[in-house]
Each structure stands twice: as C-alpha cells, then as structure tokens.
Motif scaffolding. Structure first.
Motif, short mmCIF file in Angstrom:
data_model
loop_
_atom_site.label_atom_id
_atom_site.label_comp_id
_atom_site.label_asym_id
_atom_site.label_seq_id
_atom_site.Cartn_x
_atom_site.Cartn_y
_atom_site.Cartn_z
N THR A 107 50.90 53.95 49.89
CA THR A 107 50.83 52.62 49.28
C THR A 107 50.18 52.67 47.89
OG1 THR A 107 50.54 51.69 51.49
CG2 THR A 107 50.05 50.25 49.64
N VAL A 108 50.79 51.95 46.95
CA VAL A 108 50.18 51.72 45.64
C VAL A 108 49.88 50.23 45.50
CG1 VAL A 108 51.27 53.67 44.47
CG2 VAL A 108 52.45 51.44 44.54
N MET A 109 48.94 49.93 44.60
CA MET A 109 48.68 48.55 44.20
C MET A 109 49.25 48.34 42.81
SD MET A 109 45.07 46.48 43.63
CE MET A 109 44.80 45.96 45.32
N ILE A 110 49.98 47.23 42.64
CA ILE A 110 50.50 46.81 41.33
C ILE A 110 50.20 45.32 41.17
CG2 ILE A 110 52.51 46.58 39.82
CD1 ILE A 110 53.82 48.88 41.27
N ASN A 111 49.41 44.97 40.16
CA ASN A 111 49.07 43.57 39.91
C ASN A 111 48.50 42.88 41.15
OD1 ASN A 111 49.90 43.67 37.20
ND2 ASN A 111 52.02 43.24 37.76
N GLY A 112 47.69 43.61 41.89
CA GLY A 112 47.01 43.04 43.04
C GLY A 112 47.82 43.03 44.32
N GLN A 113 49.10 43.41 44.25
CA GLN A 113 49.93 43.45 45.45
C GLN A 113 50.27 44.88 45.80
OE1 GLN A 113 53.04 40.51 44.19
NE2 GLN A 113 52.32 39.38 45.99
N ASP A 175 40.68 46.09 34.17
CA ASP A 175 39.66 46.44 33.16
C ASP A 175 39.94 47.79 32.52
OD1 ASP A 175 38.39 44.05 33.61
OD2 ASP A 175 36.81 44.89 34.89
N ARG A 176 40.76 48.60 33.16
CA ARG A 176 41.11 49.92 32.62
C ARG A 176 42.50 49.92 32.00
NH1 ARG A 176 37.34 49.45 35.61
NH2 ARG A 176 35.54 50.88 35.67
N SER A 177 42.97 48.72 31.67
CA SER A 177 44.25 48.53 30.98
C SER A 177 45.42 49.11 31.78
CB SER A 177 44.20 49.18 29.58
OG SER A 177 43.16 48.61 28.81
N LEU A 178 45.37 48.94 33.11
CA LEU A 178 46.41 49.47 33.98
C LEU A 178 47.22 48.37 34.65
CD1 LEU A 178 44.39 52.37 35.61
CD2 LEU A 178 46.34 52.63 34.09
N SER A 179 47.12 47.15 34.13
CA SER A 179 47.88 46.05 34.70
C SER A 179 49.37 46.39 34.70
CB SER A 179 47.63 44.77 33.90
OG SER A 179 48.40 43.71 34.41
N GLY A 180 50.00 46.24 35.85
CA GLY A 180 51.42 46.55 35.98
C GLY A 180 51.72 47.99 36.32
N SER A 181 50.67 48.85 36.37
CA SER A 181 50.87 50.26 36.68
C SER A 181 50.58 50.51 38.16
CB SER A 181 49.95 51.14 35.84
OG SER A 181 50.22 50.96 34.46
N PRO A 182 51.34 51.40 38.82
CA PRO A 182 51.08 51.72 40.23
C PRO A 182 49.86 52.63 40.37
CG PRO A 182 52.92 53.01 39.43
CD PRO A 182 52.55 52.08 38.32
N VAL A 183 48.97 52.30 41.31
CA VAL A 183 47.74 53.05 41.54
C VAL A 183 47.60 53.28 43.04
CG1 VAL A 183 45.22 53.01 41.30
CG2 VAL A 183 46.65 51.94 39.54
N TRP A 184 47.42 54.55 43.44
CA TRP A 184 47.26 54.85 44.86
C TRP A 184 46.02 54.15 45.43
CZ3 TRP A 184 51.44 56.29 46.84
CH2 TRP A 184 52.19 57.41 46.47
#
Length: 361
Positions: A107-113, A175-184
């Motif tokens: 699972t990744v998080m993108i924009n809180g989802q 805050d790390r300018s990753l809005s819209g990026s997939p994060v594990w």
C-alpha cells in the motif's frame, strides 16, 4: 515531596518490560503437522512471533542449532487478510475510491488516501520510532526493502490507526513537497496464518522468500529470518507457551485473584502497549462483556495500581473511568478490559462477576 513523587513515577514507568510467551526448542525432526501436534500436546502451539523482541527471545532458544532449518507456527492459507507491518491492530482504512481491486499486496499513500500497489515497485517511504516520531526516507526501495530498512534503523514502516493519524501523516508528507506522490506505508496483505490463530501481522522473511509453499521455517544463519517450505520436510521446531490465559468462569475480582494465584501466577498486569495487544489477542475468547485485570484502586492514595505495586504508566482507560470514585472506601473499584469494541479499560465494583485473565509469567 511533589518533585520526589514525580521522579519516582518516571523511574517506575521506565523499567517495566513485557514478556508475552516462553519459547521451547524441540530438537527432534518432524514434519510441520507432526510438530504442530507435539506443541499442542506439550505446550500451547507451534511458535508465534509478534515482533523483533520475540524474534530475539526465540533465537536464544535455538542458539546451538543455527545451521539448520527450524519450523515455526506460520502456515499459508487461502484467504487474504490485511495487516500492519508493525503488528498494530487494523482499526481504520482509508482506501481511494475503487480500491483495493487488484491482486497486489502492498500500500502507498497519495494525497491522504491509500492505493494498493505491487510490492516490487520502488517508492520513497515513512518509518516511525517508538517515541512516536515519523522519519521520511527519500531512497527508492521496494516494500520489503523499505520494511527492512525501517526495522534496522528505526522501528518499522508507519501504521495509521485512525483519521487523526492519517491527517497528520498526510501533512507530514505534504511538508516535504510530496503531495500527489506515492509513499509506502506499512499496510500489506497476505494469506499466512499462525497456528494458534493469533492475529499477529509480524513477518520476517529472508530475501530468498518465494511465497510458493505452505509453512514457515527459520532459515539457517540469517539472524532469525524465515523461509517457506512444504510441510512434509523434517525439521526441528519451536513451541511456545502462552503467558496469558482467559478463564471462562464468572468470578468476583477477589475470587479471580485467588484462582490465578492458586492455579497460575497472578491476574494480568498490562504495563505496555505490547502487553495490551497480547490481551486483545486473548480477550476475544471471553464470554463476558468485560474481563478482570490485576488493576485495583488504592483509595487512600487516590491512585490506581497493578497487583505488583507498579503505578499505571501505560494508560488505556475508556473515557471517565480512570478517576477515583468519591465513595471508593465503600465500593472497592477494580479494573477490567472490555472484550469487544476498542477493548479499553473500565472501572467496576469488585463484586461484579466476570471472566478474567491469568498470567503464567
């Protein structure tokens, strides 16, 4: 005096440690099913492992045979279940619309989802420390490598237990300018189940893990990492003996205390979040809505204490239950854990008749 009391509380609250189960290495070669039968007859079951502390304790028991495979109690089933890598209970989900439809397992998080992805994809990720701090790691790794990195350098991949934590994590990422990026994040699914039906989600697979065959064994010379093998192989094995036992008798708190001390060691004390998770695993076996703990109100000091005399450092009270009642000398309030819902602690008169949890440690 107030300063002394504060310092004493800090000291007492810093030394409690939780041992949930005892491991027993059996140096007899059996297939997985035979090993399971042996453990259930002699102890509780084939070994369950909840976290890295359990892994360390288990490896102490197999110290002399680290050059061969050793069965543990994990077996492959047919039904997929979602878990947090850290072992946190799954209390909250925040899937993006239409998720999770695919056969992917991480699972990744993108924009809180949350979106399900192939675990082999490489993404940046978020670890957490036991102190509650979040750590952003900018290296691109697949999910399993990210999990290993977090466990080696911090605590684990991040868990999300409620909407508030989800919002905090989203803000941390933005805050790390990753809005819209997939994060594990630490959510994954698999078809593996512990022999004792524990809901432990801890996994410690070796890099050579294939997920093809049916049972798990400790792989030689890998600091306790696991491999999967068909159950007809003949290996030595590790059993575990539960430290917590739910007694399905309805007794008052004093009667429950007497029973535990006569037949086991004591009513259970819950002095850490790890022990609370263990209580949550076993309390589902109870037949009453609440279950007695070894928690009592010390009226003259206006405080709650565990039977060991330790102060209540870790807190899991339901709202409005932690205060001392005005008529406590007459009422003799004791602590119980709810067996359903969020399994928080409640204050009840000791005359109530409930199931209870004994400890063998």
């Amino acid at each position: 005096m107030a300063l002394y009391s504060s310092l004493l509380l800090i000291a007492l609250c810093s030394i409690s440690e939780c041992v949930q189960r005892q491991y027993h290495f059996i140096n007899e070669e059996k297939n997985w099913t035979e090993a399971q039968r042996y453990c259930r007859e002699k102890y509780t079951d084939l070994a369950t492992v909840d976290n890295m502390n359990d892994t360390i304790e288990l490896m102490k028991s197999v110290n002399d045979v680290r050059d061969q495979y050793v069965w543990i109690g994990l077996q492959k089933m047919r039904v997929y279940n979602w878990h947090w890598s850290s072992g946190d209970p799954l209390l909250f989900l925040n899937w993006m619309s239409g998720q999770p439809p695919s056969s992917n397992e991480c699972t990744v998080m993108i924009n809180g989802q949350w979106i399900i992805e192939a675990c082999s994809n490489t993404r940046v990720f978020i670890c957490y420390n036991m102190s509650g701090g979040l750590v952003f790691v900018s290296q691109l790794m697949n999910w399993r490598a990210a999990q290993s990195y977090c466990r080696q350098n911090h605590t684990d991949l991040v868990s999300v237990r409620n909407q508030n934590e989800n919002q905090q994590l989203e803000q941390f990422i933005n805050d790390r300018s990753l809005s819209g990026s997939p994060v594990w994040i630490g959510l994954f699914r698999d078809t593996w189940q512990w022999s004792d039906q524990s809901n432990s989600s801890f996994r410690y697979w070796a890099d050579t893990f294939r997920d093809f065959t049916g049972c798990a064994a400790i792989q030689p010379n890998t600091q306790g990492r696991w491999a999967d093998y068909s159950n007809f192989h003949q290996f030595p094995f590790v059993c575990h003996e539960d430290k917590l036992i739910v007694i399905q008798q309805n007794l008052s708190w004093s009667e429950a205390l007497r029973y535990c001390r006569q037949n086991h060691v004591d009513l259970v004390s819950v002095q850490s979040v790890e022990m609370q998770y263990e209580v949550m695993n076993v309390v589902k076996l109870a037949s009453t809505e609440a279950v007695w703990l070894g928690l009592h109100n010390y009226c003259s000091m206006n405080m709650w204490l565990w039977l060991s005399g330790d102060m209540v450092c870790y807190q899991n009270w339901a709202p409005g239950n932690s205060s001392t009642p005005e008529n406590c000398k007459l009422e003799n309030r004791k602590g119980a854990v709810q067996s359903e819902g969020d399994q928080t602690w409640i204050s009840l008169p000791e005359s109530h008749r409930l199931n209870f949890i004994c400890t063998n440690y």
